[in-house]
Design a protein around this motif. Structure first.
Motif, PDB file in Angstrom:
ATOM      1  N   GLU A 125      48.182 -45.180 -12.015  1.00  0.00           N
ATOM      2  CA  GLU A 125      47.001 -45.918 -11.602  1.00  0.00           C
ATOM      3  C   GLU A 125      46.432 -45.336 -10.316  1.00  0.00           C
ATOM      4  O   GLU A 125      47.172 -44.950  -9.408  1.00  0.00           O
ATOM      5  N   THR A 126      45.093 -45.285 -10.266  1.00  0.00           N
ATOM      6  CA  THR A 126      44.417 -44.766  -9.076  1.00  0.00           C
ATOM      7  C   THR A 126      44.341 -45.853  -8.005  1.00  0.00           C
ATOM      8  O   THR A 126      44.050 -47.025  -8.308  1.00  0.00           O
ATOM      9  N   GLN A 127      44.622 -45.476  -6.764  1.00  0.00           N
ATOM     10  CA  GLN A 127      44.556 -46.450  -5.670  1.00  0.00           C
ATOM     11  C   GLN A 127      43.124 -46.908  -5.453  1.00  0.00           C
ATOM     12  O   GLN A 127      42.177 -46.117  -5.559  1.00  0.00           O
ATOM     13  N   LEU A 128      42.967 -48.182  -5.136  1.00  0.00           N
ATOM     14  CA  LEU A 128      41.636 -48.724  -4.898  1.00  0.00           C
ATOM     15  C   LEU A 128      41.052 -48.155  -3.615  1.00  0.00           C
ATOM     16  O   LEU A 128      41.774 -47.920  -2.632  1.00  0.00           O
ATOM     17  N   ASN A 129      39.753 -47.939  -3.616  1.00  0.00           N
ATOM     18  CA  ASN A 129      39.078 -47.477  -2.413  1.00  0.00           C
ATOM     19  C   ASN A 129      39.039 -48.605  -1.373  1.00  0.00           C
ATOM     20  O   ASN A 129      38.882 -49.783  -1.708  1.00  0.00           O
TER      21      ASN A 129
END
Length: 361
Positions: free
Chosen positions: A2-6
Protein backbone atom coordinates in the motif's frame (compact mmCIF):
# COMPACT_ATOMS: atom_id res chain seq x y z
CA UNK A 1 2.30 -2.85 -0.99
CA UNK A 2 0.00 0.00 0.00
CA UNK A 3 1.15 3.51 -0.85
CA UNK A 4 1.56 5.88 2.10
CA UNK A 5 -0.96 8.70 2.24
CA UNK A 6 0.25 12.16 1.33
CA UNK A 7 0.56 14.62 4.20
CA UNK A 8 -1.62 17.78 4.19
CA UNK A 9 0.17 20.88 2.94
CA UNK A 10 -0.22 24.66 2.88
CA UNK A 11 -1.55 25.02 6.42
CA UNK A 12 -2.91 28.51 6.95
CA UNK A 13 -4.82 30.34 9.72
CA UNK A 14 -7.00 33.42 9.62
CA UNK A 15 -8.26 35.15 12.77
CA UNK A 16 -12.05 35.50 12.54
CA UNK A 17 -12.37 37.32 15.86
CA UNK A 18 -10.22 37.69 19.01
CA UNK A 19 -10.85 34.09 20.07
CA UNK A 20 -11.37 32.03 16.86
CA UNK A 21 -9.25 31.15 13.83
CA UNK A 22 -10.12 29.41 10.58
CA UNK A 23 -7.56 26.71 9.83
CA UNK A 24 -7.30 25.54 6.20
CA UNK A 25 -4.98 23.19 4.32
CA UNK A 26 -4.44 21.42 1.00
CA UNK A 27 -4.25 17.71 0.23
CA UNK A 28 -3.35 15.85 -2.95
CA UNK A 29 -4.95 12.41 -3.25
CA UNK A 30 -2.49 9.59 -3.73
CA UNK A 31 -5.02 6.79 -4.28
CA UNK A 32 -8.70 6.07 -4.33
CA UNK A 33 -9.58 6.28 -0.63
CA UNK A 34 -12.24 7.83 1.56
CA UNK A 35 -9.85 10.24 3.26
CA UNK A 36 -10.68 12.08 6.47
CA UNK A 37 -8.59 14.53 8.47
CA UNK A 38 -7.64 14.71 12.15
CA UNK A 39 -6.82 18.08 13.71
CA UNK A 40 -5.01 18.57 17.01
CA UNK A 41 -4.23 21.66 19.09
CA UNK A 42 -1.20 21.25 21.38
CA UNK A 43 -1.63 17.48 21.08
CA UNK A 44 -5.36 17.47 21.99
CA UNK A 45 -7.89 16.22 19.46
CA UNK A 46 -10.37 18.83 18.31
CA UNK A 47 -14.03 18.20 17.65
CA UNK A 48 -15.34 17.39 15.08
CA UNK A 49 -12.95 14.52 14.45
CA UNK A 50 -12.26 12.80 11.13
CA UNK A 51 -13.86 15.55 9.02
CA UNK A 52 -13.73 15.35 5.23
CA UNK A 53 -13.47 19.16 4.84
CA UNK A 54 -10.11 20.86 4.38
CA UNK A 55 -10.86 23.67 6.81
CA UNK A 56 -11.97 23.95 10.44
CA UNK A 57 -12.94 26.78 12.77
CA UNK A 58 -11.00 26.51 16.05
CA UNK A 59 -11.41 28.47 19.27
CA UNK A 60 -8.02 29.51 20.67
CA UNK A 61 -8.25 30.96 24.16
CA UNK A 62 -5.35 32.81 25.74
CA UNK A 63 -6.37 32.06 29.34
CA UNK A 64 -3.54 29.51 29.62
CA UNK A 65 -1.28 30.18 26.63
CA UNK A 66 -0.66 32.65 23.82
CA UNK A 67 1.02 30.15 21.44
CA UNK A 68 -0.42 26.97 19.95
CA UNK A 69 0.79 24.10 17.75
CA UNK A 70 -1.84 23.06 15.21
CA UNK A 71 -1.37 19.75 13.44
CA UNK A 72 -3.29 18.00 10.64
CA UNK A 73 -3.00 14.47 9.20
CA UNK A 74 -4.98 12.44 6.69
CA UNK A 75 -6.46 9.05 7.57
CA UNK A 76 -7.90 6.20 5.54
CA UNK A 77 -9.78 3.45 7.29
CA UNK A 78 -8.68 2.27 10.75
CA UNK A 79 -4.97 1.76 10.30
CA UNK A 80 -3.69 4.08 7.58
CA UNK A 81 -2.66 7.65 8.20
CA UNK A 82 -0.32 10.22 6.70
CA UNK A 83 2.57 12.04 8.38
CA UNK A 84 1.48 14.97 10.52
CA UNK A 85 1.86 18.56 9.31
CA UNK A 86 2.26 21.25 11.97
CA UNK A 87 1.86 25.01 12.18
CA UNK A 88 2.72 27.31 15.10
CA UNK A 89 0.18 30.08 15.78
CA UNK A 90 0.63 33.05 18.10
CA UNK A 91 -1.99 35.41 19.53
CA UNK A 92 -2.29 38.69 17.59
CA UNK A 93 -1.93 40.78 20.79
CA UNK A 94 0.09 40.42 24.00
CA UNK A 95 -1.67 38.46 26.70
CA UNK A 96 -3.31 40.54 29.43
CA UNK A 97 -3.71 39.30 32.99
CA UNK A 98 -6.99 39.24 34.88
CA UNK A 99 -6.76 39.17 38.67
CA UNK A 100 -9.52 37.57 40.76
CA UNK A 101 -12.10 37.60 37.96
CA UNK A 102 -15.60 36.50 39.05
CA UNK A 103 -19.06 36.46 37.46
CA UNK A 104 -22.11 36.01 39.71
CA UNK A 105 -25.43 34.91 38.27
CA UNK A 106 -28.83 36.37 39.06
CA UNK A 107 -32.15 35.67 37.40
CA UNK A 108 -31.92 38.68 35.09
CA UNK A 109 -28.24 39.56 34.88
CA UNK A 110 -24.61 38.48 35.15
CA UNK A 111 -22.39 40.64 37.35
CA UNK A 112 -18.66 40.29 36.54
CA UNK A 113 -15.87 42.04 38.45
CA UNK A 114 -12.09 41.85 38.76
CA UNK A 115 -9.17 43.46 40.59
CA UNK A 116 -7.65 46.40 38.75
CA UNK A 117 -4.30 45.76 37.08
CA UNK A 118 -2.57 49.11 36.36
CA UNK A 119 -0.59 47.52 33.53
CA UNK A 120 -3.79 46.60 31.65
CA UNK A 121 -6.14 49.47 32.48
CA UNK A 122 -8.67 50.44 31.38
CA UNK A 123 -10.01 46.96 30.58
CA UNK A 124 -13.22 46.42 28.58
CA UNK A 125 -15.23 43.19 28.69
CA UNK A 126 -17.46 41.51 26.08
CA UNK A 127 -18.74 38.01 25.27
CA UNK A 128 -20.27 35.79 22.61
CA UNK A 129 -22.31 32.67 23.16
CA UNK A 130 -20.02 30.08 21.60
CA UNK A 131 -21.10 26.55 22.41
CA UNK A 132 -20.00 25.17 19.02
CA UNK A 133 -17.32 26.07 16.51
CA UNK A 134 -19.33 27.41 13.58
CA UNK A 135 -21.55 29.52 15.86
CA UNK A 136 -18.59 31.81 16.62
CA UNK A 137 -18.54 33.14 13.04
CA UNK A 138 -21.82 34.97 12.67
CA UNK A 139 -22.30 36.28 16.21
CA UNK A 140 -21.70 39.79 17.42
CA UNK A 141 -19.96 40.46 20.69
CA UNK A 142 -22.21 41.64 23.51
CA UNK A 143 -20.91 44.51 25.63
CA UNK A 144 -21.74 45.68 29.14
CA UNK A 145 -25.21 47.05 29.81
CA UNK A 146 -23.84 48.73 32.93
CA UNK A 147 -20.21 49.19 33.93
CA UNK A 148 -17.90 51.07 36.26
CA UNK A 149 -14.23 50.75 35.31
CA UNK A 150 -12.84 53.43 37.63
CA UNK A 151 -12.69 51.78 41.05
CA UNK A 152 -10.19 49.38 42.55
CA UNK A 153 -12.56 46.56 41.57
CA UNK A 154 -14.18 47.41 38.20
CA UNK A 155 -17.42 45.63 37.30
CA UNK A 156 -19.52 44.91 34.21
CA UNK A 157 -23.18 43.84 34.20
CA UNK A 158 -24.76 41.92 31.31
CA UNK A 159 -28.55 41.75 31.15
CA UNK A 160 -30.18 38.40 30.34
CA UNK A 161 -30.58 34.84 31.54
CA UNK A 162 -27.33 32.90 31.41
CA UNK A 163 -28.33 29.56 32.93
CA UNK A 164 -27.99 27.42 29.81
CA UNK A 165 -25.36 29.48 28.00
CA UNK A 166 -21.71 28.74 27.39
CA UNK A 167 -19.89 32.05 27.16
CA UNK A 168 -16.55 32.93 25.59
CA UNK A 169 -15.26 36.24 26.90
CA UNK A 170 -12.78 38.83 25.71
CA UNK A 171 -11.09 41.28 28.09
CA UNK A 172 -9.21 43.89 26.11
CA UNK A 173 -7.02 46.89 26.86
CA UNK A 174 -4.59 48.98 24.78
CA UNK A 175 -1.73 46.91 26.23
CA UNK A 176 -3.13 43.41 25.72
CA UNK A 177 -6.04 40.99 25.39
CA UNK A 178 -7.12 37.81 27.14
CA UNK A 179 -9.82 35.36 25.96
CA UNK A 180 -11.37 32.72 28.22
CA UNK A 181 -14.44 30.68 29.05
CA UNK A 182 -16.79 32.81 31.10
CA UNK A 183 -17.04 31.51 34.68
CA UNK A 184 -20.58 31.72 36.07
CA UNK A 185 -21.13 31.20 39.79
CA UNK A 186 -23.84 31.55 42.42
CA UNK A 187 -23.38 33.90 45.32
CA UNK A 188 -23.05 31.85 48.49
CA UNK A 189 -26.30 32.02 50.50
CA UNK A 190 -26.23 32.49 54.26
CA UNK A 191 -26.96 29.65 56.67
CA UNK A 192 -28.67 29.33 60.05
CA UNK A 193 -27.78 26.47 62.42
CA UNK A 194 -30.26 25.05 64.94
CA UNK A 195 -29.67 22.10 67.24
CA UNK A 196 -31.75 19.32 68.69
CA UNK A 197 -30.69 16.39 70.82
CA UNK A 198 -29.03 14.39 68.08
CA UNK A 199 -28.55 16.63 65.01
CA UNK A 200 -27.50 20.09 63.88
CA UNK A 201 -29.97 21.31 61.23
CA UNK A 202 -28.79 23.75 58.54
CA UNK A 203 -31.32 26.18 57.05
CA UNK A 204 -30.12 28.15 54.01
CA UNK A 205 -31.27 31.57 52.85
CA UNK A 206 -33.33 31.65 49.67
CA UNK A 207 -31.94 33.13 46.45
CA UNK A 208 -33.47 33.79 43.04
CA UNK A 209 -32.66 30.43 41.44
CA UNK A 210 -36.10 28.89 40.91
CA UNK A 211 -34.96 25.43 39.85
CA UNK A 212 -33.72 22.72 42.16
CA UNK A 213 -30.52 23.65 43.99
CA UNK A 214 -28.22 21.06 45.56
CA UNK A 215 -26.16 21.78 48.68
CA UNK A 216 -22.86 20.06 49.25
CA UNK A 217 -22.26 19.92 53.00
CA UNK A 218 -19.02 18.64 54.53
CA UNK A 219 -18.33 18.32 58.25
CA UNK A 220 -15.62 17.06 60.55
CA UNK A 221 -15.75 16.13 64.23
CA UNK A 222 -12.80 15.82 66.62
CA UNK A 223 -10.44 16.74 63.73
CA UNK A 224 -11.37 13.54 61.89
CA UNK A 225 -11.44 13.41 58.04
CA UNK A 226 -14.20 15.38 56.30
CA UNK A 227 -17.50 13.66 55.54
CA UNK A 228 -19.61 15.14 52.69
CA UNK A 229 -23.25 14.66 51.75
CA UNK A 230 -26.26 16.54 50.38
CA UNK A 231 -28.28 16.30 53.60
CA UNK A 232 -28.85 19.44 55.64
CA UNK A 233 -28.43 17.63 58.96
CA UNK A 234 -25.19 16.90 60.75
CA UNK A 235 -25.31 13.98 63.22
CA UNK A 236 -24.00 14.98 66.63
CA UNK A 237 -22.63 11.83 68.20
CA UNK A 238 -19.40 12.91 69.87
CA UNK A 239 -18.66 15.49 72.52
CA UNK A 240 -15.98 17.46 70.74
CA UNK A 241 -15.63 20.34 68.34
CA UNK A 242 -17.60 20.16 65.09
CA UNK A 243 -16.84 22.21 61.98
CA UNK A 244 -18.51 22.32 58.59
CA UNK A 245 -18.46 24.07 55.20
CA UNK A 246 -20.94 24.14 52.35
CA UNK A 247 -21.49 24.94 48.67
CA UNK A 248 -24.58 25.31 46.46
CA UNK A 249 -24.85 24.15 42.83
CA UNK A 250 -27.35 23.22 40.13
CA UNK A 251 -28.54 19.63 39.84
CA UNK A 252 -27.33 17.08 37.31
CA UNK A 253 -29.95 18.02 34.71
CA UNK A 254 -28.83 21.66 34.31
CA UNK A 255 -25.66 23.37 33.15
CA UNK A 256 -23.27 23.29 36.08
CA UNK A 257 -23.23 26.50 38.11
CA UNK A 258 -21.88 26.45 41.63
CA UNK A 259 -20.85 28.81 44.37
CA UNK A 260 -17.51 29.08 46.12
CA UNK A 261 -17.05 26.98 49.25
CA UNK A 262 -17.83 28.75 52.47
CA UNK A 263 -15.20 29.26 55.12
CA UNK A 264 -15.01 26.64 57.86
CA UNK A 265 -17.77 27.27 60.40
CA UNK A 266 -17.31 25.98 63.93
CA UNK A 267 -20.62 24.77 65.33
CA UNK A 268 -21.79 23.15 68.52
CA UNK A 269 -23.24 19.67 68.76
CA UNK A 270 -24.90 17.86 71.64
CA UNK A 271 -23.73 20.34 74.28
CA UNK A 272 -20.10 19.74 73.40
CA UNK A 273 -19.21 23.35 74.02
CA UNK A 274 -15.62 24.37 74.02
CA UNK A 275 -14.49 27.05 76.48
CA UNK A 276 -15.85 30.44 75.56
CA UNK A 277 -12.57 32.29 75.24
CA UNK A 278 -14.24 35.66 74.78
CA UNK A 279 -16.13 35.28 78.06
CA UNK A 280 -12.95 34.08 79.75
CA UNK A 281 -10.87 37.01 78.55
CA UNK A 282 -13.45 39.77 79.00
CA UNK A 283 -14.97 38.80 82.38
CA UNK A 284 -13.07 36.15 84.30
CA UNK A 285 -9.52 37.42 83.77
CA UNK A 286 -10.28 41.02 84.97
CA UNK A 287 -12.03 39.64 88.08
CA UNK A 288 -9.03 37.52 88.98
CA UNK A 289 -6.64 40.43 88.44
CA UNK A 290 -8.82 42.72 90.61
CA UNK A 291 -8.82 40.17 93.44
CA UNK A 292 -5.02 39.98 93.45
CA UNK A 293 -4.70 43.78 93.37
CA UNK A 294 -6.99 44.16 96.41
CA UNK A 295 -5.13 41.39 98.27
CA UNK A 296 -1.80 43.09 97.54
CA UNK A 297 -3.07 46.43 98.90
CA UNK A 298 -4.23 44.81 102.16
CA UNK A 299 -0.91 43.05 102.67
CA UNK A 300 0.98 46.27 101.95
CA UNK A 301 -0.95 48.25 104.57
CA UNK A 302 -0.40 45.61 107.26
CA UNK A 303 3.34 45.39 106.68
CA UNK A 304 4.08 48.93 105.65
CA UNK A 305 6.79 49.47 108.31
CA UNK A 306 8.64 46.39 107.10
CA UNK A 307 8.28 47.05 103.40
CA UNK A 308 8.94 50.82 103.60
CA UNK A 309 10.73 51.66 106.94
CA UNK A 310 11.27 55.28 108.09
CA UNK A 311 14.64 56.63 106.99
CA UNK A 312 16.32 59.45 109.00
CA UNK A 313 16.74 62.74 107.17
CA UNK A 314 20.34 62.78 105.81
CA UNK A 315 20.54 66.61 105.99
CA UNK A 316 19.90 66.60 109.76
CA UNK A 317 22.53 63.93 110.25
CA UNK A 318 25.24 65.93 108.46
CA UNK A 319 24.20 69.13 110.23
CA UNK A 320 24.69 67.58 113.67
CA UNK A 321 28.06 66.17 112.65
CA UNK A 322 29.25 69.62 111.56
CA UNK A 323 28.10 71.21 114.86
CA UNK A 324 30.25 68.70 116.77
CA UNK A 325 27.31 67.22 118.49
CA UNK A 326 28.39 64.46 120.70
CA UNK A 327 25.71 62.18 119.61
CA UNK A 328 23.03 61.88 117.17
CA UNK A 329 19.62 61.87 118.59
CA UNK A 330 18.00 58.93 117.14
CA UNK A 331 14.37 59.03 116.41
CA UNK A 332 14.32 55.32 116.73
CA UNK A 333 13.72 54.03 120.27
CA UNK A 334 16.31 51.45 121.32
CA UNK A 335 15.59 48.58 123.60
CA UNK A 336 16.86 48.97 127.24
CA UNK A 337 16.68 45.75 129.21
CA UNK A 338 14.99 45.98 132.66
CA UNK A 339 17.23 44.85 135.52
CA UNK A 340 15.75 42.02 137.45
CA UNK A 341 15.64 42.27 141.31
CA UNK A 342 18.58 40.61 143.07
CA UNK A 343 18.39 39.32 146.67
CA UNK A 344 21.66 39.14 148.71
CA UNK A 345 22.86 35.75 149.68
CA UNK A 346 24.71 35.27 153.09
CA UNK A 347 27.15 32.44 153.19
CA UNK A 348 27.77 30.99 156.76
CA UNK A 349 30.83 28.84 157.09
CA UNK A 350 30.24 25.52 158.82
CA UNK A 351 32.53 24.57 161.79
CA UNK A 352 33.12 20.89 162.11
CA UNK A 353 32.57 19.40 165.63
CA UNK A 354 35.64 18.34 167.79
CA UNK A 355 36.46 14.63 167.80
CA UNK A 356 38.04 14.44 171.39
CA UNK A 357 37.24 15.75 174.92
CA UNK A 358 39.00 18.53 176.89
CA UNK A 359 42.76 18.25 177.24
CA UNK A 360 44.01 17.95 180.78
CA UNK A 361 47.06 19.71 181.84
Amino acid sequence: METQLNAPTNLNVKWINPLAVKLSWSWRPSQNCDVRFRVRVNGTEKVPQNSTATHLLISLLTESSSKWILSVRATCGWNRESPETQLVVEAPKPRAELIDFRCYWSEAALNCSWTRNPKFSPLSLSYIECGGFESCLDQKFQHCDQADLRGERPFCIFKGNFLQKELSMVASSPAGTVTFKGPIAFRLPGVNVTENKSNAVLTFEKFDYREKAVYNICYSSCDNPWICSERNEIPCGERCRYKFKYQVRTDQYATLISSDWSEEIHGLCNGSREPDWILLVVIIVPLVLSFFVILSCICFRRHRNIICPDVPDPSALFKEMINNNKGIESKVHTYTPVQEPIEPIIVVPQIPPSSSGPVST
